[in-house]
Design a protein around this motif. Structure first.
Motif, PDB file in Angstrom:
ATOM      1  N   CYS A  33      -2.202   3.573 -13.276  1.00  0.00           N
ATOM      2  CA  CYS A  33      -3.230   2.980 -12.416  1.00  0.00           C
ATOM      3  C   CYS A  33      -4.422   2.452 -13.205  1.00  0.00           C
ATOM      4  CB  CYS A  33      -3.682   4.004 -11.380  1.00  0.00           C
ATOM      5  SG  CYS A  33      -2.384   4.458 -10.194  1.00  0.00           S
ATOM      6  N   ALA A  34      -4.586   2.889 -14.446  1.00  0.00           N
ATOM      7  CA  ALA A  34      -5.688   2.396 -15.265  1.00  0.00           C
ATOM      8  C   ALA A  34      -5.534   0.923 -15.624  1.00  0.00           C
ATOM      9  CB  ALA A  34      -5.797   3.233 -16.539  1.00  0.00           C
ATOM     10  N   HIS A  35      -4.320   0.380 -15.541  1.00  0.00           N
ATOM     11  CA  HIS A  35      -4.088  -1.014 -15.919  1.00  0.00           C
ATOM     12  C   HIS A  35      -4.936  -1.981 -15.097  1.00  0.00           C
ATOM     13  CE1 HIS A  35      -0.658  -0.874 -18.765  1.00  0.00           C
ATOM     14  NE2 HIS A  35      -0.334   0.238 -18.136  1.00  0.00           N
ATOM     15  N   GLY A  56     -12.171   7.334  -4.047  1.00  0.00           N
ATOM     16  CA  GLY A  56     -10.864   7.781  -4.510  1.00  0.00           C
ATOM     17  C   GLY A  56     -10.803   7.716  -6.021  1.00  0.00           C
ATOM     18  N   THR A  57     -11.813   8.269  -6.667  1.00  0.00           N
ATOM     19  CA  THR A  57     -11.975   8.105  -8.114  1.00  0.00           C
ATOM     20  C   THR A  57     -10.876   8.773  -8.922  1.00  0.00           C
ATOM     21  OG1 THR A  57     -13.603   8.235  -9.903  1.00  0.00           O
ATOM     22  CG2 THR A  57     -13.443  10.142  -8.437  1.00  0.00           C
ATOM     23  N   ILE A 112     -15.755   0.044  -5.154  1.00  0.00           N
ATOM     24  CA  ILE A 112     -14.426  -0.170  -5.707  1.00  0.00           C
ATOM     25  C   ILE A 112     -13.514   0.968  -5.270  1.00  0.00           C
ATOM     26  CG2 ILE A 112     -15.145  -1.548  -7.685  1.00  0.00           C
ATOM     27  CD1 ILE A 112     -15.062   1.000  -9.393  1.00  0.00           C
ATOM     28  N   GLY A 113     -12.240   0.652  -5.092  1.00  0.00           N
ATOM     29  CA  GLY A 113     -11.250   1.655  -4.734  1.00  0.00           C
ATOM     30  C   GLY A 113      -9.929   1.314  -5.380  1.00  0.00           C
ATOM     31  N   ASN A 114      -9.542   2.075  -6.385  1.00  0.00           N
ATOM     32  CA  ASN A 114      -8.317   1.787  -7.124  1.00  0.00           C
ATOM     33  C   ASN A 114      -7.153   2.558  -6.497  1.00  0.00           C
ATOM     34  OD1 ASN A 114      -7.074   0.357  -9.212  1.00  0.00           O
ATOM     35  ND2 ASN A 114      -7.191   2.093 -10.627  1.00  0.00           N
ATOM     36  N   PHE A 115      -6.355   1.887  -5.696  1.00  0.00           N
ATOM     37  CA  PHE A 115      -5.180   2.455  -5.021  1.00  0.00           C
ATOM     38  C   PHE A 115      -5.549   3.583  -4.058  1.00  0.00           C
ATOM     39  CE2 PHE A 115      -3.577   0.726  -9.068  1.00  0.00           C
ATOM     40  CZ  PHE A 115      -2.731  -0.238  -8.554  1.00  0.00           C
ATOM     41  N   VAL A 116      -6.668   3.439  -3.369  1.00  0.00           N
ATOM     42  CA  VAL A 116      -7.058   4.461  -2.404  1.00  0.00           C
ATOM     43  C   VAL A 116      -6.566   4.135  -0.996  1.00  0.00           C
ATOM     44  CG1 VAL A 116      -9.313   3.454  -1.857  1.00  0.00           C
ATOM     45  CG2 VAL A 116      -8.977   5.908  -1.631  1.00  0.00           C
ATOM     46  N   LEU A 117      -6.456   2.841  -0.643  1.00  0.00           N
ATOM     47  CA  LEU A 117      -6.054   2.486   0.722  1.00  0.00           C
ATOM     48  C   LEU A 117      -4.640   2.935   1.052  1.00  0.00           C
ATOM     49  CD1 LEU A 117      -7.511  -1.059   1.489  1.00  0.00           C
ATOM     50  CD2 LEU A 117      -8.258   1.152   2.372  1.00  0.00           C
ATOM     51  N   ASN A 118      -3.810   3.138   0.028  1.00  0.00           N
ATOM     52  CA  ASN A 118      -2.466   3.658   0.264  1.00  0.00           C
ATOM     53  C   ASN A 118      -2.488   5.083   0.814  1.00  0.00           C
ATOM     54  OD1 ASN A 118      -2.279   1.840  -2.383  1.00  0.00           O
ATOM     55  ND2 ASN A 118      -0.331   1.677  -1.303  1.00  0.00           N
ATOM     56  N   HIS A 119      -3.631   5.757   0.691  1.00  0.00           N
ATOM     57  CA  HIS A 119      -3.667   7.196   0.946  1.00  0.00           C
ATOM     58  C   HIS A 119      -4.605   7.604   2.075  1.00  0.00           C
ATOM     59  CE1 HIS A 119      -1.265   7.602  -2.637  1.00  0.00           C
ATOM     60  NE2 HIS A 119      -2.171   6.944  -3.332  1.00  0.00           N
ATOM     61  N   ALA A 151     -14.022  -4.382  -3.889  1.00  0.00           N
ATOM     62  CA  ALA A 151     -12.776  -4.727  -4.570  1.00  0.00           C
ATOM     63  C   ALA A 151     -11.868  -3.510  -4.506  1.00  0.00           C
ATOM     64  CB  ALA A 151     -13.021  -5.135  -6.023  1.00  0.00           C
ATOM     65  N   VAL A 152     -10.649  -3.721  -4.049  1.00  0.00           N
ATOM     66  CA  VAL A 152      -9.688  -2.622  -3.911  1.00  0.00           C
ATOM     67  C   VAL A 152      -8.320  -3.079  -4.399  1.00  0.00           C
ATOM     68  CG1 VAL A 152     -10.873  -1.530  -1.962  1.00  0.00           C
ATOM     69  CG2 VAL A 152      -9.117  -3.258  -1.525  1.00  0.00           C
TER      70      VAL A 152
END
Length: 282
Positions: A33-35, A56-57, A112-119, A151-152
């Motif tokens: 997910c860091a990519h 969702g850090t 910012i939310g990195n892959f949080v909406l999936n959860h 940005a998500v």
């Protein structure tokens, strides 16, 4: 089951899925997910002095990257173990569960939310809450007069071959998915396409919503990529860890067989991935 019951069940399953899995996540899917973090920060206009909320850090990777740009960063996550690790790494993180955040209206210039909406069980309500905490006027150096930015990232319907590897191994090994996998209520779901995600942001009140696809090859060893699911991380991890020993052995053998097509010739797997990056203005 009512929509409310289904949403509560989804959220409960998500909380249970992540509890106690911080280390397994960090060693496997955390690196994956860091990519997307540099593109995520660019889309949110993160610069020196920007007041940022990272939702969702996880272990704090995106928050730390924002701080390296000189941003003033706060972070939240629903899992106490993730928050503890983010704090250990120097992030100002606290436990909070979407769609309820402990911040006043207009507190941040960027979210910012990195892959949080999936959860989250209520993605529309969650996005409305993120819009609430965004500053309507933004900051002049980052946003001009357009307002705070969101940005998500999200795993979408179009998937790379590397994303399909573990699921394909489960299917070939005869895995039976457990009944407790998180399942979003039909009325809360949305199309996991660029158009569907842009529409979701627009529906939540964001202006200028746009979505792009990000593609990359994630490199990992055979053992590292297996380690995440063996540790029960994500839906595929729940599938693998719910099987009996015989089925798990078959899944592992199928996994090793399928890995051959992704061998980069240098001892690593080159796993193609695709994700959606969405952005908009409050």
């Amino acid at each position: 089951m009512t929509e409310t019951d289904a949403t509560a069940a989804f959220d409960a399953a998500e909380r249970a899925m992540w509890a106690g899995r911080t280390e397994a996540y960090a060693r496997s899917f955390g690196r994956l997910c860091a990519h997307t973090v540099p593109a995520l920060l660019d889309a949110a206009g993160i610069a020196a002095g920007t007041r940022v909320l990272d939702v969702g850090t996880g272990t704090g990777t995106a928050a730390l990257a924002a701080a390296e740009r000189g941003a003033l960063v706060r972070a939240v996550d629903a899992d106490a173990g993730m928050v503890a690790e983010a704090r250990r790494r120097g992030v100002a993180a606290e436990v909070a569960v979407l769609p309820e955040l402990p911040f006043p209206d207009g507190e941040f210039d960027a979210v910012i939310g990195n892959f949080v909406l999936n959860h989250v069980g209520r993605p529309r309500t969650a996005l409305a809450e993120l819009r609430r905490v965004l500053r309507p006027g933004g900051t002049s150096h980052a946003f001009g007069s357009g307002g705070g930015r969101i940005a998500v990232t999200l795993w979408g319907a179009r998937r790379g071959g590397g994303q399909e590897l573990l699921g394909a191994a489960c299917a070939a090994g005869g895995a039976v998915p457990p009944s407790y996998l998180p399942r979003l209520a039909p009325d809360e779901d949305f199309e996991r396409t660029p158009q569907g995600l842009a529409g979701l942001l627009t529906e939540a009140g964001f202006g200028g919503a746009g979505v792009e696809e990000l593609e990359w090859d994630h490199r990992a060893t055979v053992e590292e990529w297996w380690g995440g699911v063996a540790g029960g991380v994500g839906n595929v991890g729940l599938v693998v860890t719910s099987q009996n020993a015989e089925t798990t052995g078959r899944i592992r053998r199928e996994y090793e067989r399928l890995c051959a097509r992704y061998d980069d010739g240098e001892g690593l797997l080159a796993l193609p991935h695709v994700a959606l990056l969405a952005f908009g203005t409050a």
